[in-house]
Motif scaffolding. Structure first.
Motif, PDB file in Angstrom:
ATOM      1  N   PHE A  97      11.083  18.676   0.838  1.00 23.82           N
ATOM      2  CA  PHE A  97       9.761  18.088   0.651  1.00 23.82           C
ATOM      3  C   PHE A  97       8.926  18.889  -0.348  1.00 23.82           C
ATOM      4  CE2 PHE A  97       5.377  17.053   1.828  1.00 23.82           C
ATOM      5  CZ  PHE A  97       5.440  15.672   2.022  1.00 23.82           C
ATOM      6  N   GLU A  98       9.266  20.191  -0.490  1.00 21.67           N
ATOM      7  CA  GLU A  98       8.505  21.060  -1.386  1.00 21.67           C
ATOM      8  C   GLU A  98       8.907  20.902  -2.852  1.00 21.67           C
ATOM      9  OE1 GLU A  98       8.686  25.138  -0.049  1.00 21.67           O
ATOM     10  OE2 GLU A  98       8.717  24.520   2.051  1.00 21.67           O
ATOM     11  N   MET A  99       9.964  20.160  -3.122  1.00 16.22           N
ATOM     12  CA  MET A  99      10.472  20.060  -4.492  1.00 16.22           C
ATOM     13  C   MET A  99       9.620  19.155  -5.376  1.00 16.22           C
ATOM     14  SD  MET A  99      14.573  19.923  -3.661  1.00 16.22           S
ATOM     15  CE  MET A  99      15.128  20.081  -5.363  1.00 16.22           C
ATOM     16  N   ILE A 124      11.267  14.730 -14.609  1.00 16.36           N
ATOM     17  CA  ILE A 124      11.231  14.781 -13.145  1.00 16.36           C
ATOM     18  C   ILE A 124      12.200  13.732 -12.629  1.00 16.36           C
ATOM     19  CG2 ILE A 124       9.840  14.428 -11.063  1.00 16.36           C
ATOM     20  CD1 ILE A 124       7.394  15.333 -12.596  1.00 16.36           C
ATOM     21  N   GLU A 125      13.016  14.129 -11.663  1.00 17.37           N
ATOM     22  CA  GLU A 125      14.017  13.230 -11.087  1.00 17.37           C
ATOM     23  C   GLU A 125      13.437  12.465  -9.901  1.00 17.37           C
ATOM     24  OE1 GLU A 125      18.403  13.575  -8.926  1.00 17.37           O
ATOM     25  OE2 GLU A 125      16.879  15.135  -8.655  1.00 17.37           O
ATOM     26  N   ILE A 126      13.643  11.161  -9.899  1.00 16.49           N
ATOM     27  CA  ILE A 126      13.326  10.323  -8.744  1.00 16.49           C
ATOM     28  C   ILE A 126      14.497  10.388  -7.775  1.00 16.49           C
ATOM     29  CG2 ILE A 126      12.820   7.979  -7.954  1.00 16.49           C
ATOM     30  CD1 ILE A 126      11.690   7.435 -10.773  1.00 16.49           C
ATOM     31  N   SER A 127      14.214  10.642  -6.516  1.00 17.13           N
ATOM     32  CA  SER A 127      15.279  10.793  -5.525  1.00 17.13           C
ATOM     33  C   SER A 127      14.764  10.322  -4.168  1.00 17.13           C
ATOM     34  CB  SER A 127      15.715  12.258  -5.462  1.00 17.13           C
ATOM     35  OG  SER A 127      16.805  12.431  -4.583  1.00 17.13           O
ATOM     36  N   GLY A 128      15.646  10.353  -3.162  1.00 16.20           N
ATOM     37  CA  GLY A 128      15.231   9.996  -1.810  1.00 16.20           C
ATOM     38  C   GLY A 128      14.717   8.571  -1.700  1.00 16.20           C
ATOM     39  N   VAL A 129      15.347   7.656  -2.423  1.00  9.18           N
ATOM     40  CA  VAL A 129      14.931   6.246  -2.360  1.00  9.18           C
ATOM     41  C   VAL A 129      15.560   5.637  -1.106  1.00  9.18           C
ATOM     42  CG1 VAL A 129      14.884   4.034  -3.557  1.00  9.18           C
ATOM     43  CG2 VAL A 129      14.873   6.175  -4.880  1.00  9.18           C
ATOM     44  N   VAL A 130      14.770   5.510  -0.054  1.00  7.16           N
ATOM     45  CA  VAL A 130      15.299   5.155   1.261  1.00  7.16           C
ATOM     46  C   VAL A 130      14.381   4.134   1.934  1.00  7.16           C
ATOM     47  CG1 VAL A 130      15.762   6.030   3.578  1.00  7.16           C
ATOM     48  CG2 VAL A 130      16.461   7.367   1.607  1.00  7.16           C
ATOM     49  N   THR A 131      14.993   3.108   2.521  1.00  4.95           N
ATOM     50  CA  THR A 131      14.267   2.129   3.325  1.00  4.95           C
ATOM     51  C   THR A 131      14.931   2.023   4.693  1.00  4.95           C
ATOM     52  OG1 THR A 131      13.641   0.845   1.371  1.00  4.95           O
ATOM     53  CG2 THR A 131      13.500  -0.271   3.494  1.00  4.95           C
ATOM     54  N   HIS A 132      14.148   2.000   5.735  1.00  2.86           N
ATOM     55  CA  HIS A 132      14.680   1.841   7.086  1.00  2.86           C
ATOM     56  C   HIS A 132      15.462   0.532   7.163  1.00  2.86           C
ATOM     57  CE1 HIS A 132      14.831   1.209  11.426  1.00  2.86           C
ATOM     58  NE2 HIS A 132      14.455   2.478  11.587  1.00  2.86           N
ATOM     59  N   PRO A 133      16.638   0.532   7.814  1.00  6.02           N
ATOM     60  CA  PRO A 133      17.480  -0.683   7.875  1.00  6.02           C
ATOM     61  C   PRO A 133      16.765  -1.917   8.406  1.00  6.02           C
ATOM     62  CG  PRO A 133      18.694   1.218   8.692  1.00  6.02           C
ATOM     63  CD  PRO A 133      17.291   1.689   8.472  1.00  6.02           C
ATOM     64  N   ILE A 136      10.526   5.235   1.486  1.00  8.49           N
ATOM     65  CA  ILE A 136      10.029   6.382   0.720  1.00  8.49           C
ATOM     66  C   ILE A 136      10.730   6.474  -0.636  1.00  8.49           C
ATOM     67  CG2 ILE A 136       9.446   7.777   2.749  1.00  8.49           C
ATOM     68  CD1 ILE A 136      12.036   9.366   2.236  1.00  8.49           C
ATOM     69  N   THR A 137      10.083   7.188  -1.540  1.00 11.71           N
ATOM     70  CA  THR A 137      10.736   7.774  -2.710  1.00 11.71           C
ATOM     71  C   THR A 137      10.219   9.197  -2.823  1.00 11.71           C
ATOM     72  OG1 THR A 137       9.004   6.896  -4.138  1.00 11.71           O
ATOM     73  CG2 THR A 137      11.099   5.720  -4.144  1.00 11.71           C
ATOM     74  N   GLY A 138      11.019  10.052  -3.459  1.00 14.78           N
ATOM     75  CA  GLY A 138      10.606  11.426  -3.655  1.00 14.78           C
ATOM     76  C   GLY A 138      10.937  11.909  -5.044  1.00 14.78           C
ATOM     77  N   ASP A 151       0.859  -1.179   0.000  1.00 10.73           N
ATOM     78  CA  ASP A 151       0.000   0.000   0.000  1.00 10.73           C
ATOM     79  C   ASP A 151       0.902   1.238   0.000  1.00 10.73           C
ATOM     80  OD1 ASP A 151      -2.104   1.744   0.187  1.00 10.73           O
ATOM     81  OD2 ASP A 151      -2.405   1.466   2.337  1.00 10.73           O
ATOM     82  N   ILE A 152       0.999   1.879  -1.158  1.00 10.75           N
ATOM     83  CA  ILE A 152       1.867   3.052  -1.308  1.00 10.75           C
ATOM     84  C   ILE A 152       0.993   4.299  -1.295  1.00 10.75           C
ATOM     85  CG2 ILE A 152       3.450   4.266  -2.849  1.00 10.75           C
ATOM     86  CD1 ILE A 152       4.370   1.526  -3.872  1.00 10.75           C
ATOM     87  N   VAL A 153       1.360   5.266  -0.448  1.00 11.65           N
ATOM     88  CA  VAL A 153       0.541   6.473  -0.314  1.00 11.65           C
ATOM     89  C   VAL A 153       1.383   7.713  -0.593  1.00 11.65           C
ATOM     90  CG1 VAL A 153      -0.976   5.389   1.368  1.00 11.65           C
ATOM     91  CG2 VAL A 153       1.008   6.671   2.169  1.00 11.65           C
ATOM     92  N   GLN A 154       0.717   8.735  -1.137  1.00  9.22           N
ATOM     93  CA  GLN A 154       1.394  10.022  -1.282  1.00  9.22           C
ATOM     94  C   GLN A 154       1.412  10.702   0.075  1.00  9.22           C
ATOM     95  OE1 GLN A 154       0.177  12.487  -4.563  1.00  9.22           O
ATOM     96  NE2 GLN A 154       1.106  14.316  -3.678  1.00  9.22           N
ATOM     97  N   LEU A 155       2.582  11.172   0.476  1.00  5.65           N
ATOM     98  CA  LEU A 155       2.761  11.725   1.813  1.00  5.65           C
ATOM     99  C   LEU A 155       2.361  13.192   1.862  1.00  5.65           C
ATOM    100  CD1 LEU A 155       6.215  10.083   2.573  1.00  5.65           C
ATOM    101  CD2 LEU A 155       3.956   9.299   3.319  1.00  5.65           C
ATOM    102  N   THR A 156       1.678  13.551   2.913  1.00  5.55           N
ATOM    103  CA  THR A 156       1.269  14.935   3.119  1.00  5.55           C
ATOM    104  C   THR A 156       2.326  15.654   3.960  1.00  5.55           C
ATOM    105  OG1 THR A 156       0.115  14.493   5.202  1.00  5.55           O
ATOM    106  CG2 THR A 156      -1.118  14.138   3.146  1.00  5.55           C
ATOM    107  N   GLU A 157       2.095  16.945   4.155  1.00  6.50           N
ATOM    108  CA  GLU A 157       3.019  17.752   4.962  1.00  6.50           C
ATOM    109  C   GLU A 157       3.101  17.265   6.403  1.00  6.50           C
ATOM    110  OE1 GLU A 157       1.951  21.832   4.635  1.00  6.50           O
ATOM    111  OE2 GLU A 157       2.614  22.002   2.541  1.00  6.50           O
TER     112      GLU A 157
END
Length: 228
Positions: free
Chosen positions: A132-134, A160-169, A149-151, A103-109
């Protein structure tokens, strides 16, 4: 009129000329992001950069010039090159539509702090909260917390560049990054723009990006400067 290839050769410059113009700090032949959004800059003429880099260094202790092959002239009394990160650019060649089971959701502020904390946990040092505003950020939650997350980062009228590809260890190995990249790629394609990404040369994630349809296109290096 600049072509897509022109913009891909200097993505920070054209992002600040187009979609991210509201974040620009202009300095002659150098343009920078507002430092509380992103500490990136780009140049057109690398021989006319001393004053611009000096001025920006008064706003932020360290910053990057992002370039395929340009090295700015600096005032060594004020600014020092700390290191060069050898990077590369990848662009989507063939979209690979993998099955998304999470379940992937768009993150709010409301999740700005969670995004910031997760990125700094995995990749400390450079991300700013106003990053986060980018663009849009997407996430996966497990055990009532944000774990992957991804951003979206650099943006023009064409890509548009995909960035912030991060998973908790504690949650790696579950295919979260693969699904998030696919989800973000779809979102970009829906805007009729080209998905791109940047990474370090030799990054172990490059084979994954290739399996998801991205191809290596050019060097894109990060020159890290620091106020002396």
């Amino acid at each position: 009129m600049k072509t897509l290839e022109d913009k891909l050769e200097n993505p920070v410059w054209y992002s600040l000329n187009e979609t991210h113009n509201k974040f620009v700090i202009p300095h002659d032949s150098v343009q920078f992001y507002q430092p509380d959004v992103c500490n990136f800059g780009a140049v057109l003429d690398s021989t006319k950069t001393e004053k611009s880099l000096n001025a920006y260094s008064k706003l932020v202790e360290s910053f990057f010039i992002v370039s395929e092959n340009k090295t700015p002239i600096i005032d060594t009394e004020t600014v020092v090159l700390e290191r060069k990160i050898d990077g590369c650019q990848m662009v989507l060649e063939n979209f690979v539509d993998i099955k998304i089971t999470e379940d992937i959701v768009q993150l709010t502020e409301n999740y700005i702090d969670d995004v910031y904390n997760l990125i700094w946990l995995v990749m400390p040092g450079f991300y700013r909260k106003r990053g986060f505003e980018m663009g849009k950020y997407f996430g996966i939650f497990k055990d009532n917390k944000l774990v992957a997350i991804t951003g979206q980062r650099m943006q023009t009228d064409d890509f548009i560049e995909i960035s912030g590809v991060v998973t908790h260890p504690d949650y790696t190995g579950n295919g979260f990054a693969k699904q998030l990249i696919t989800h973000t790629t779809k979102a970009i394609l829906k805007e009729n723009k080209l998905p791109i990404l940047h990474t370090n040369k030799g990054n172990l994630a490059i084979p994954l990006y290739k399996r998801l349809g991205f191809k290596l296109t050019r060097d894109m290096n990060w020159l890290l400067y620091r106020r002396k």
